[in-house]
Design a protein around this motif. Structure first.
Motif, mmCIF file in Angstrom:
data_model
loop_
_atom_site.group_PDB
_atom_site.id
_atom_site.type_symbol
_atom_site.label_atom_id
_atom_site.label_comp_id
_atom_site.label_asym_id
_atom_site.label_seq_id
_atom_site.Cartn_x
_atom_site.Cartn_y
_atom_site.Cartn_z
ATOM 1 N N SER A 1 -24.271 -11.401 27.828
ATOM 2 C CA SER A 1 -24.465 -10.146 28.563
ATOM 3 C C SER A 1 -23.543 -9.023 28.100
ATOM 4 O O SER A 1 -23.816 -7.851 28.353
ATOM 5 N N ALA A 2 -22.452 -9.356 27.398
ATOM 6 C CA ALA A 2 -21.465 -8.342 27.018
ATOM 7 C C ALA A 2 -21.943 -7.516 25.827
ATOM 8 O O ALA A 2 -22.781 -7.947 25.034
ATOM 9 N N ASN A 3 -21.387 -6.302 25.721
ATOM 10 C CA ASN A 3 -21.605 -5.447 24.557
ATOM 11 C C ASN A 3 -20.336 -5.414 23.721
ATOM 12 O O ASN A 3 -19.228 -5.328 24.251
ATOM 13 N N GLY A 4 -20.484 -5.464 22.412
ATOM 14 C CA GLY A 4 -19.355 -5.312 21.508
ATOM 15 C C GLY A 4 -19.449 -3.991 20.775
ATOM 16 O O GLY A 4 -20.350 -3.187 21.014
ATOM 17 N N PHE A 5 -18.490 -3.761 19.870
ATOM 18 C CA PHE A 5 -18.483 -2.513 19.110
ATOM 19 C C PHE A 5 -18.264 -2.825 17.629
ATOM 20 O O PHE A 5 -17.388 -3.608 17.269
ATOM 21 N N GLN A 6 -19.082 -2.200 16.817
ATOM 22 C CA GLN A 6 -18.949 -2.309 15.374
ATOM 23 C C GLN A 6 -18.291 -1.032 14.865
ATOM 24 O O GLN A 6 -18.779 0.070 15.094
ATOM 25 N N MET A 7 -17.155 -1.190 14.170
ATOM 26 C CA MET A 7 -16.396 -0.047 13.672
ATOM 27 C C MET A 7 -16.730 0.149 12.196
ATOM 28 O O MET A 7 -16.653 -0.803 11.403
ATOM 29 N N ASN A 8 -17.087 1.381 11.840
ATOM 30 C CA ASN A 8 -17.490 1.652 10.462
ATOM 31 C C ASN A 8 -16.799 2.905 9.921
ATOM 32 O O ASN A 8 -16.830 3.965 10.558
ATOM 33 N N ILE A 9 -16.181 2.766 8.767
ATOM 34 C CA ILE A 9 -15.739 3.901 7.953
ATOM 35 C C ILE A 9 -16.306 3.654 6.568
ATOM 36 O O ILE A 9 -16.021 2.643 5.936
ATOM 37 N N HIS A 10 -17.131 4.578 6.103
ATOM 38 C CA HIS A 10 -17.948 4.303 4.925
ATOM 39 C C HIS A 10 -17.258 4.613 3.602
ATOM 40 O O HIS A 10 -17.834 4.351 2.548
ATOM 41 N N THR A 11 -16.052 5.176 3.636
ATOM 42 C CA THR A 11 -15.355 5.491 2.389
ATOM 43 C C THR A 11 -15.035 4.196 1.646
ATOM 44 O O THR A 11 -14.267 3.371 2.142
ATOM 45 N N PRO A 12 -15.614 3.972 0.462
ATOM 46 C CA PRO A 12 -15.455 2.668 -0.199
ATOM 47 C C PRO A 12 -14.044 2.409 -0.703
ATOM 48 O O PRO A 12 -13.573 1.271 -0.692
ATOM 49 N N SER A 13 -13.351 3.443 -1.171
ATOM 50 C CA SER A 13 -11.998 3.254 -1.698
ATOM 51 C C SER A 13 -11.281 4.594 -1.740
ATOM 52 O O SER A 13 -11.914 5.652 -1.677
ATOM 53 N N SER A 14 -9.966 4.533 -1.831
ATOM 54 C CA SER A 14 -9.188 5.762 -1.932
ATOM 55 C C SER A 14 -9.276 6.313 -3.351
ATOM 56 O O SER A 14 -9.609 5.604 -4.299
ATOM 57 N N LYS A 15 -8.973 7.593 -3.469
ATOM 58 C CA LYS A 15 -9.105 8.274 -4.752
ATOM 59 C C LYS A 15 -7.805 8.983 -5.097
ATOM 60 O O LYS A 15 -7.218 9.670 -4.263
ATOM 61 N N LYS A 16 -7.359 8.844 -6.322
ATOM 62 C CA LYS A 16 -6.131 9.495 -6.756
ATOM 63 C C LYS A 16 -6.296 11.013 -6.780
ATOM 64 O O LYS A 16 -7.330 11.527 -7.204
ATOM 65 N N GLN A 17 -5.246 11.688 -6.329
ATOM 66 C CA GLN A 17 -5.180 13.138 -6.499
ATOM 67 C C GLN A 17 -4.366 13.400 -7.772
ATOM 68 O O GLN A 17 -3.159 13.590 -7.740
ATOM 69 N N ASP A 18 -5.052 13.397 -8.883
ATOM 70 C CA ASP A 18 -4.347 13.487 -10.163
ATOM 71 C C ASP A 18 -3.775 14.866 -10.438
ATOM 72 O O ASP A 18 -2.794 15.007 -11.165
ATOM 73 N N LYS A 19 -4.396 15.889 -9.865
ATOM 74 C CA LYS A 19 -4.017 17.252 -10.241
ATOM 75 C C LYS A 19 -3.651 18.106 -9.031
ATOM 76 O O LYS A 19 -4.052 19.258 -8.932
ATOM 77 N N TYR A 20 -2.905 17.527 -8.094
ATOM 78 C CA TYR A 20 -2.461 18.357 -6.973
ATOM 79 C C TYR A 20 -1.451 19.384 -7.493
ATOM 80 O O TYR A 20 -0.676 19.117 -8.422
ATOM 81 N N LYS A 21 -1.464 20.552 -6.904
ATOM 82 C CA LYS A 21 -0.653 21.662 -7.395
ATOM 83 C C LYS A 21 0.518 21.936 -6.455
ATOM 84 O O LYS A 21 0.383 21.841 -5.238
ATOM 85 N N THR A 22 1.630 22.273 -7.054
ATOM 86 C CA THR A 22 2.836 22.628 -6.313
ATOM 87 C C THR A 22 3.118 24.109 -6.538
ATOM 88 O O THR A 22 3.156 24.569 -7.686
ATOM 89 N N ILE A 23 3.328 24.834 -5.456
ATOM 90 C CA ILE A 23 3.576 26.276 -5.523
ATOM 91 C C ILE A 23 5.018 26.570 -5.135
ATOM 92 O O ILE A 23 5.499 26.097 -4.100
ATOM 93 N N ASN A 24 5.712 27.324 -5.965
ATOM 94 C CA ASN A 24 7.048 27.840 -5.651
ATOM 95 C C ASN A 24 7.003 29.354 -5.559
ATOM 96 O O ASN A 24 6.254 30.008 -6.301
ATOM 97 N N LEU A 25 7.804 29.913 -4.662
ATOM 98 C CA LEU A 25 7.959 31.360 -4.548
ATOM 99 C C LEU A 25 9.430 31.701 -4.725
ATOM 100 O O LEU A 25 10.288 31.039 -4.136
ATOM 101 N N HIS A 26 9.711 32.676 -5.546
ATOM 102 C CA HIS A 26 11.103 33.098 -5.647
ATOM 103 C C HIS A 26 11.195 34.602 -5.911
ATOM 104 O O HIS A 26 10.274 35.231 -6.438
#
Length: 552
Positions: free
Chosen positions: A174-199
């Motif tokens: 009689s009980a209900n359960g819950f199925q948890m889904n996150i469809h992202t298959p894998s993480s992805k590298k951020q190879d080219k993130y940019k860093t900004i400096n101000l001077h």
């Protein structure tokens, strides 16, 4: 007669459509074991590589049944728990149990956590930043819908403790359960993130290229175990606010006829939480180019980091004890005097640079390695303070009043130094930053609100960010020779590697448990058997009914 028409229609239906479909489809629709999905934004645990080592959660995909933290048989299940249920030891135990995933519910207002809950939460964050976790770990902000799911998952766990097997079976059906889904298959590298400096710079009276220079530095990025909640109000929103306000004050001071024979340069650096990457790249570029001719004239580098904690006391972190009479020595004396005058205190702490460690403790150490004398001013006594890398470092955890006072102390000390006011008793009565040069609390509050209006993890800060644009406009308004520099990490041998996603969406489906599928199969089998037997008896049954009708 109408019986003849009904039986003819029944025969036609039986011959043209699979007989069972007419009865089974409505039945299945009524007792369907899956209901519509509910969607929730979730924050993924931090994932990064540093110096060839991996840290944080390495997995992203979730497709499993939800269980409460007190349930049995958690292998390959998604554990849903409130923050106050997940102690550090229990967290380790869950990981060792080979659970499928962990979803931690965070209160709507993190400031309402108890002292024990805060320590518990920061302990988990610290573990995230020091170790690798193979399971996907997500955080979700509590609301009515997610709390209802949590309570239902927890109540289903309670049914596991029913006294008899029959009751347990009926409860499971009689009980209900819950199925948890996150469809992202894998993480992805951020190879080219940019860093900004101000001077930029405020040039003193005389030949600016030859004038001694004081360099004020702060970084604007933040870091925690949850990048999507890294608002960094104190670390280092407060340092960035102080730099921006000091720019405004000293611009007014340098616009007067009594301009000092000193330059004051300002650097707002990015990716400081990634081992002060922005500062390192800026130093390399300035050494190799003529963009900053004042670099060789810098007498002291003053880094501002986390100066708005509840205590107004300041700590001056140095890597080398200053020689008497040197710039650092004089600045430290001015800082101590100014702090005392404003009802607080300042003390210096000497800590050698740990060359054996790949990660630096404070930003001034990056300059010290380039043989530039410097210091870091902070409200924190130790660089290992957990709040420096915590999602609990929120806007409400700092006060503009404390920050305003500390900015005034720092600004007053720098002003006394560049005007060569001696450290004797009479100088203590001189206040440079008063009247029009006073720190404006309204400006401090406005900048602090802006900096904490969005998370500032390095993964999330883009070159087109409205925050960066606003800070750049302030530099252009108050300073000379303003430059914005952009750096990209070395993809061949990066010191840090960041990963996406930081934010994701969890789909939650209300489903029946596996035992219900077995029960349903038995019921459908029995139903089809009855229908089949009725269909075999249909001709004789129809004949009897028609005969009775004719006799009547």
């Amino acid at each position: 007669m109408w019986f003849d028409s009904a039986f003819d229609a029944f025969d036609c239906l039986k011959s043209s459509v699979p007989f069972s479909v007419v009865f089974i489809l409505p039945f299945l629709m009524i007792i369907s074991p899956v209901n519509g999905a509910q969607n929730f934004p979730v924050y993924r645990m931090n994932q990064f590589d540093f110096a060839g080592n991996t840290y944080g959660s390495r997995s992203t995909l979730v497709n499993m049944e939800a269980r409460s933290i007190s349930s049995t048989g958690l292998a390959r299940k998604c554990v849903v728990a409130k923050l106050n249920e997940v102690t550090l030891s229990l967290y380790r135990h869950l990981v060792d149990q080979n659970i499928g995933a962990l979803v931690i519910l965070l209160p709507g207002h993190l400031d309402n956590l108890t002292v024990d809950e805060r320590e518990q939460f920061m302990g988990i964050e610290k573990l995230v930043l020091l170790e690798e976790t193979l399971i996907p770990v997500y955080f979700v902000i509590e609301d009515d819908e997610i709390l209802e799911i949590y309570n239902r998952v927890k109540s289903s766990t309670a049914s596991e403790k029913t006294p008899t097997a029959t009751e347990a079976l009926l409860q499971a059906i009689s009980a209900n359960g819950f199925q948890m889904n996150i469809h992202t298959p894998s993480s992805k590298k951020q190879d080219k993130y940019k860093t900004i400096n101000l001077h930029g710079v405020l040039e003193g009276s005389g030949n600016a290229d030859r004038l001694p220079t004081v360099l004020l530095v702060a970084h604007y990025d933040a870091m925690s175990g949850i990048p999507g909640l890294s608002y960094g109000a104190d670390s280092n929103g407060s340092g960035a606010v102080a730099l921006l306000e000091l720019m405004r004050i000293f611009q007014r001071l340098f616009s007067s006829s009594n301009k000092p024979e000193y330059n004051i340069a300002f650097l707002l650096s990015g990716s400081a939480k990634l081992n002060y990457f922005g500062t390192k790249k800026w130093l390399e570029e300035m050494r190799e180019s003529s963009k900053f001719p004042y670099l060789n004239q810098v007498e002291s580098v003053i880094c501002l980091d986390s100066i708005a904690s509840q205590s107004s006391n300041l700590y001056i972190h140095i890597s080398k004890p200053p020689k008497e009479g040197s710039a650092n020595h004089q600045l430290i004396q001015h800082l101590k005097e100014a702090a005392t005058e404003f009802g607080s205190s300042a003390e210096h702490i000497h800590k050698k640079i740990a060359l054996a460690h790949s990660k630096l403790a404070w930003e001034h150490e990056q300059f010290a390695m380039s043989k530039m004398a410097g210091m870091t001013i902070s409200s924190l006594e130790n660089h290992k303070a957990p709040i420096r890398t915590s999602a609990l470092d929120t806007r409400s955890s700092v006060t503009s009043q404390v920050l305003t006072q500390n900015i005034h102390v720092i600004g007053e000390a720098v002003a006394r130094y560049i005007f060569s006011l001696s450290s004797n008793d009479s100088a203590k009565q001189v206040t440079v930053l008063d009247a029009d040069l006073a720190v404006q609390r309204s400006m401090v509050k406005a900048w602090l609100d802006l900096l904490t209006s969005e998370p500032r993890a390095a993964q999330l800060l883009k070159p087109t960010s409205s925050l960066l644009i606003s800070m750049e406009q302030a530099f252009q308004r108050y300073l000379q020779s303003v430059s914005r520099t952009t750096y990209t990490c070395d993809t061949r041998d990066p010191e840090f590697v960041l990963y996406d996603p930081v934010l994701d969406t969890m789909h939650v489906y209300s489903v029946k448990p596996a035992v219900f599928d077995l029960f349903l199969a038995v019921v459908i089998g029995a139903y089809l058997g009855v229908v089949y037997l009725l269909s075999l008896a249909y001709p004789s049954l129809a004949s009897k009914i028609m005969n009775k009708t004719k006799k009547a």
